[in-house]
Scaffold this active site. Structure first.
Site, PDB file in Angstrom:
ATOM      1  CB  THR A  53      -0.991  -0.015   1.420  1.00 53.56           C
ATOM      2  OG1 THR A  53      -1.890  -1.234   1.416  1.00 53.56           O
ATOM      3  CG2 THR A  53      -1.742   1.258   1.366  1.00 53.56           C
ATOM      4  CB  CYS A  54       3.795   2.305   1.845  1.00 54.28           C
ATOM      5  SG  CYS A  54       5.019   3.778   2.375  1.00 54.28           S
ATOM      6  CB  CYS A 113       3.089   6.553   2.505  1.00 51.36           C
ATOM      7  SG  CYS A 113       2.567   5.306   3.615  1.00 51.36           S
ATOM      8  CE  LYS A 116       0.521  10.961   2.408  1.00 56.32           C
ATOM      9  NZ  LYS A 116      -0.013  10.164   3.497  1.00 56.32           N
ATOM     10  CE1 TYR A 163      -2.366   9.925  10.241  1.00 52.46           C
ATOM     11  CE2 TYR A 163      -4.079   8.623  11.427  1.00 52.46           C
ATOM     12  CZ  TYR A 163      -2.856   9.151  11.158  1.00 52.46           C
ATOM     13  OH  TYR A 163      -1.938   9.107  12.794  1.00 52.46           O
ATOM     14  CD  GLU A 165      -2.661  11.888   4.673  1.00 47.41           C
ATOM     15  OE1 GLU A 165      -2.479  11.106   4.133  1.00 47.41           O
ATOM     16  OE2 GLU A 165      -1.818  12.110   5.429  1.00 47.41           O
ATOM     17  CG  HIS A 201      15.503  34.224  15.409  1.00 48.43           C
ATOM     18  ND1 HIS A 201      14.220  34.177  15.455  1.00 48.43           N
ATOM     19  CD2 HIS A 201      15.874  35.421  14.754  1.00 48.43           C
ATOM     20  CE1 HIS A 201      13.885  35.272  15.466  1.00 48.43           C
ATOM     21  NE2 HIS A 201      14.640  36.223  14.981  1.00 48.43           N
ATOM     22  CD  GLU A 223      12.617  31.656  16.608  1.00 45.16           C
ATOM     23  OE1 GLU A 223      13.757  31.763  17.651  1.00 45.16           O
ATOM     24  OE2 GLU A 223      12.597  32.068  15.586  1.00 45.16           O
TER      25      GLU A 223
HETATM   26  P1  NDP Z   1      -9.375   6.084   9.601  1.00 48.17           P
HETATM   27  O1  NDP Z   1      -9.999   4.952  10.401  1.00 48.17           O
HETATM   28  O2  NDP Z   1      -8.497   7.164   9.979  1.00 48.17           O
HETATM   29  O3  NDP Z   1     -10.766   6.960   9.093  1.00 48.17           O
HETATM   30  C1  NDP Z   1     -11.825   6.528   8.644  1.00 48.17           C
HETATM   31  C2  NDP Z   1     -12.991   7.396   8.676  1.00 48.17           C
HETATM   32  O4  NDP Z   1     -14.108   6.965   7.989  1.00 48.17           O
HETATM   33  C3  NDP Z   1     -13.419   8.129  10.277  1.00 48.17           C
HETATM   34  O5  NDP Z   1     -13.669   9.391  10.113  1.00 48.17           O
HETATM   35  C4  NDP Z   1     -14.784   7.196  10.321  1.00 48.17           C
HETATM   36  O6  NDP Z   1     -15.477   7.927  11.084  1.00 48.17           O
HETATM   37  C5  NDP Z   1     -15.271   7.198   8.868  1.00 48.17           C
HETATM   38  N1  NDP Z   1     -16.183   6.071   8.637  1.00 48.17           N
HETATM   39  C6  NDP Z   1     -15.968   4.665   9.139  1.00 48.17           C
HETATM   40  N2  NDP Z   1     -16.927   3.996   8.761  1.00 48.17           N
HETATM   41  C7  NDP Z   1     -17.826   4.637   8.214  1.00 48.17           C
HETATM   42  C8  NDP Z   1     -19.329   4.455   7.576  1.00 48.17           C
HETATM   43  N3  NDP Z   1     -19.694   3.252   7.404  1.00 48.17           N
HETATM   44  N4  NDP Z   1     -20.048   5.565   7.200  1.00 48.17           N
HETATM   45  C9  NDP Z   1     -19.193   6.750   7.148  1.00 48.17           C
HETATM   46  N5  NDP Z   1     -18.055   6.848   7.844  1.00 48.17           N
HETATM   47  C10 NDP Z   1     -17.210   6.058   8.111  1.00 48.17           C
HETATM   48  O7  NDP Z   1      -9.338   5.456   8.047  1.00 48.17           O
HETATM   49  P2  NDP Z   1      -8.341   5.862   6.966  1.00 48.17           P
HETATM   50  O8  NDP Z   1      -9.235   5.192   5.783  1.00 48.17           O
HETATM   51  O9  NDP Z   1      -8.675   7.317   6.789  1.00 48.17           O
HETATM   52  O10 NDP Z   1      -7.066   5.558   6.976  1.00 48.17           O
HETATM   53  C11 NDP Z   1      -6.735   4.150   7.306  1.00 48.17           C
HETATM   54  C12 NDP Z   1      -5.598   4.134   8.183  1.00 48.17           C
HETATM   55  O11 NDP Z   1      -4.294   4.272   7.422  1.00 48.17           O
HETATM   56  C13 NDP Z   1      -5.226   5.302   9.262  1.00 48.17           C
HETATM   57  O12 NDP Z   1      -5.668   4.754  10.656  1.00 48.17           O
HETATM   58  C14 NDP Z   1      -3.889   5.441   9.429  1.00 48.17           C
HETATM   59  O13 NDP Z   1      -3.217   4.791  10.468  1.00 48.17           O
HETATM   60  C15 NDP Z   1      -3.209   4.971   8.149  1.00 48.17           C
HETATM   61  N6  NDP Z   1      -2.925   6.408   7.299  1.00 48.17           N
HETATM   62  C16 NDP Z   1      -1.784   7.126   7.636  1.00 48.17           C
HETATM   63  C17 NDP Z   1      -1.574   8.182   7.073  1.00 48.17           C
HETATM   64  C18 NDP Z   1      -0.432   8.872   7.519  1.00 48.17           C
HETATM   65  O14 NDP Z   1       0.590   8.515   8.375  1.00 48.17           O
HETATM   66  N7  NDP Z   1      -0.310  10.424   7.096  1.00 48.17           N
HETATM   67  C19 NDP Z   1      -2.391   8.513   5.759  1.00 48.17           C
HETATM   68  C20 NDP Z   1      -3.248   7.662   5.556  1.00 48.17           C
HETATM   69  C21 NDP Z   1      -3.791   6.597   6.318  1.00 48.17           C
HETATM   70  P3  NDP Z   1     -15.498   7.839  12.817  1.00 48.17           P
HETATM   71  O15 NDP Z   1     -14.415   8.596  13.198  1.00 48.17           O
HETATM   72  O16 NDP Z   1     -16.839   8.225  13.232  1.00 48.17           O
HETATM   73  O17 NDP Z   1     -15.120   6.366  13.077  1.00 48.17           O
END
Ligand code: NDP
Length: 455
Positions: free
Chosen positions: A41-42, A47, A50, A176, A180, A433, A438
């Protein structure tokens, strides 16, 4: 005769590749199978592309800020196909690098999907592999909720292969990926809306940080909709009609589900050999990443602990240590992380809310300011910096930044937190600075609660 290895890794993503290479370097015979491109995936749909997209999306602001800094330019335009070709070239280069480093380490790469057929056997592309130890590193896959018309939407996997830039996009989800990819679409000029079912996106991040980012994104013209879930999608002559729970309708060209990811275990044969799963459907492991069959390990998104590439790398190293007689645990305290929104978030340690619940008496140091370049560019963007300090021990428990290069800044401060730095140590550290960072070593007075967003 069947191939036989000391370690066979299922899945050549970040964690699997790291474990395979390091185990081979330690003298074990190692094989790895992968049914898609090397890097997981990464590298392919996460990542790396992205971050490349994020550079392109931020570039628009560089150009817009030019006149305040003395530059003039004719009106610039973004070519999605040109960027895609550039991005694909880089990903293909990385695929080749992964292939080379695996082979140079002596790892046998087998293309195909692995299936556990017995406690010590994996079938790949019709071939049976025998292994003393097996590592499941199959990652995760996007999850799409069961709503009518769901197949009209795409996920992050599809985003990275879109042949054309959509004029309009609706991103569903406030994690995330949602934040993003919505930031990227918006930065590249797509009319973007983000819809999140809860009251504020990025659940689990510091509340102040979440609100501050939302304000900054709105200032940039992003359309954010909270407490709003999607009911259904329908095809229209001119796009996709998104019907919301409250009955409102929105028309868009692309609907991107960023509604979480699930462990990638389908067809792996886990139940066939009796591997236990957690209630959330991830592979259950102990603190040394062993499943209930102790010679079978699992790491990365498939165990759904902290789904971050560097964490999977660390877990992979831990498994190699286990196999070579060392400590197989992994220290995952104070894992820093960044969200490549616009502006970025960088964070390590406890949020203000977690610290109040876990520690009680804390001091919060908080500062907002205009980044120096915007004193000339005129952009009304602000930066937030925040420290959470334990009153009793003076230890800094959390560092949170919303602003340019927040991830780069917080990576360094994560070392200080791992080392147990106190606020007094921060205070005696001389700043560089003029930098934004800082500010984190020159914060003198704690701010009284509540935070501005709770008033
Ligand atoms: P996340 O779990 O971070 O977010 C999922 C989002 O979808 C949440 O807002 C959640 O809401 C919502 N959601 C879940 N189920 C439903 C549903 N049935 N209906 C509507 N909304 C829903 O997952 P991501 O897919 O964004 O990312 C997966 C993982 O990948 C992350 O947890 C992270 O660890 C990793 N990642 C890291 C990155 C980085 O380091 N920069 C970048 C991208 C991914 P709720 O909050 O209410 O549950």
């Amino acid at each position: 005769m069947n191939k036989r290895f000391d370690l066979f890794v299922i899945g050549a993503g970040s964690g699997g590749v790291r474990a395979a290479r390091m185990a081979a370097k330690a003298g074990l015979s190692v094989g790895v199978c992968e049914d898609k491109k090397l890097g997981g995936t990464c590298v392919n749909v996460g990542c790396v592309p992205k971050k490349l997209f994020s550079y392109a999306a931020h570039y628009r602001e560089e150009v817009e800020d030019g006149p305040g800094l003395g530059w003039t330019s004719s009106s610039p335009s973004f070519s999605w196909p040109t960027f895609m070709a550039q991005k694909n070239k880089e990903i293909e280069r990385l695929n080749r690098v992964y292939d080379r480093i695996l082979r140079e380490s002596g790892v046998d790469i087998i293309h195909g999907r692995g299936k556990l057929t017995g406690p010590h056997t994996v079938e790949v592309a019709g071939e049976t592999i025998e292994a003393d130890h097996i590592l499941i590193a199959t990652g995760g896959r996007p999850f799409v909720p069961q709503i009518p018309g769901r197949t009209l939407g795409i996920t992050s996997d599809g985003f990275f292969h879109l042949s054309e830039q959509p004029r309009r996009a609706a991103v569903i989800g406030g994690g995330y990926i949602g934040v993003e990819l919505a930031s990227i679409f918006h930065g590249l000029g797509t009319e973007t809306q983000l819809h999140y079912r809860g009251p504020m996106f990025l659940r689990g991040f510091d509340n102040d940080v979440r609100h501050f980012l939302a304000d900054e994104m709105r200032k940039k013209g992003m359309s954010l909709h909270f407490e709003c879930d999607v009911h259904s999608l329908e095809k229209t002559d001119t796009g996709i009609r998104m019907v919301l729970d409250d009955g409102d309708e929105v028309e868009t060209d692309i609907v991107l589900f960023a509604t979480g990811r699930r462990p990638n275990i389908e067809g792996l044969g886990l139940s066939h050999i009796g591997i236990e799963l957690t209630d959330r459907g991830s592979v259950a492991v102990d603190d040394t990443y062993r499943t209930n069959l102790p010679h079978i390990f699992a790491i990365g998104d498939v165990i759904d602990h902290l789904n971050l590439t560097p964490v999977a790398l660390a877990q992979g190293m831990a498994v190699v240590r286990s196999l070579t007689g060392g400590d197989g645990t992994c220290d995952l305290d104070n894992v820093p992380t960044a969200v490549f929104s616009n502006p970025h978030i960088g964070t390590v340690g406890l949020t203000e809310e977690q610290a109040r619940a876990q520690v009680g008496d804390i001091d919060v140091y908080r500062s907002t300011f205009t980044p120096m370049r915007h004193t000339l560019s005129g952009r009304p963007e602000k930066t937030l910096m925040k420290l959470i300090v334990d009153q009793a021990s003076d230890r800094v428990l959390g560092v949170h930044v919303v602003g340019p290069e927040a991830g780069e800044i917080v990576q360094g401060f994560a070392v200080a937190l791992k080392a147990g730095a106190t606020k007094a140590v921060f205070d005696t550290t001389i700043g560089i600075h003029p930098t934004a960072a800082e500010e984190l070593v020159t914060m003198r007075d704690p701010v009284p609660p509540p935070s501005p967003y709770e008033q």
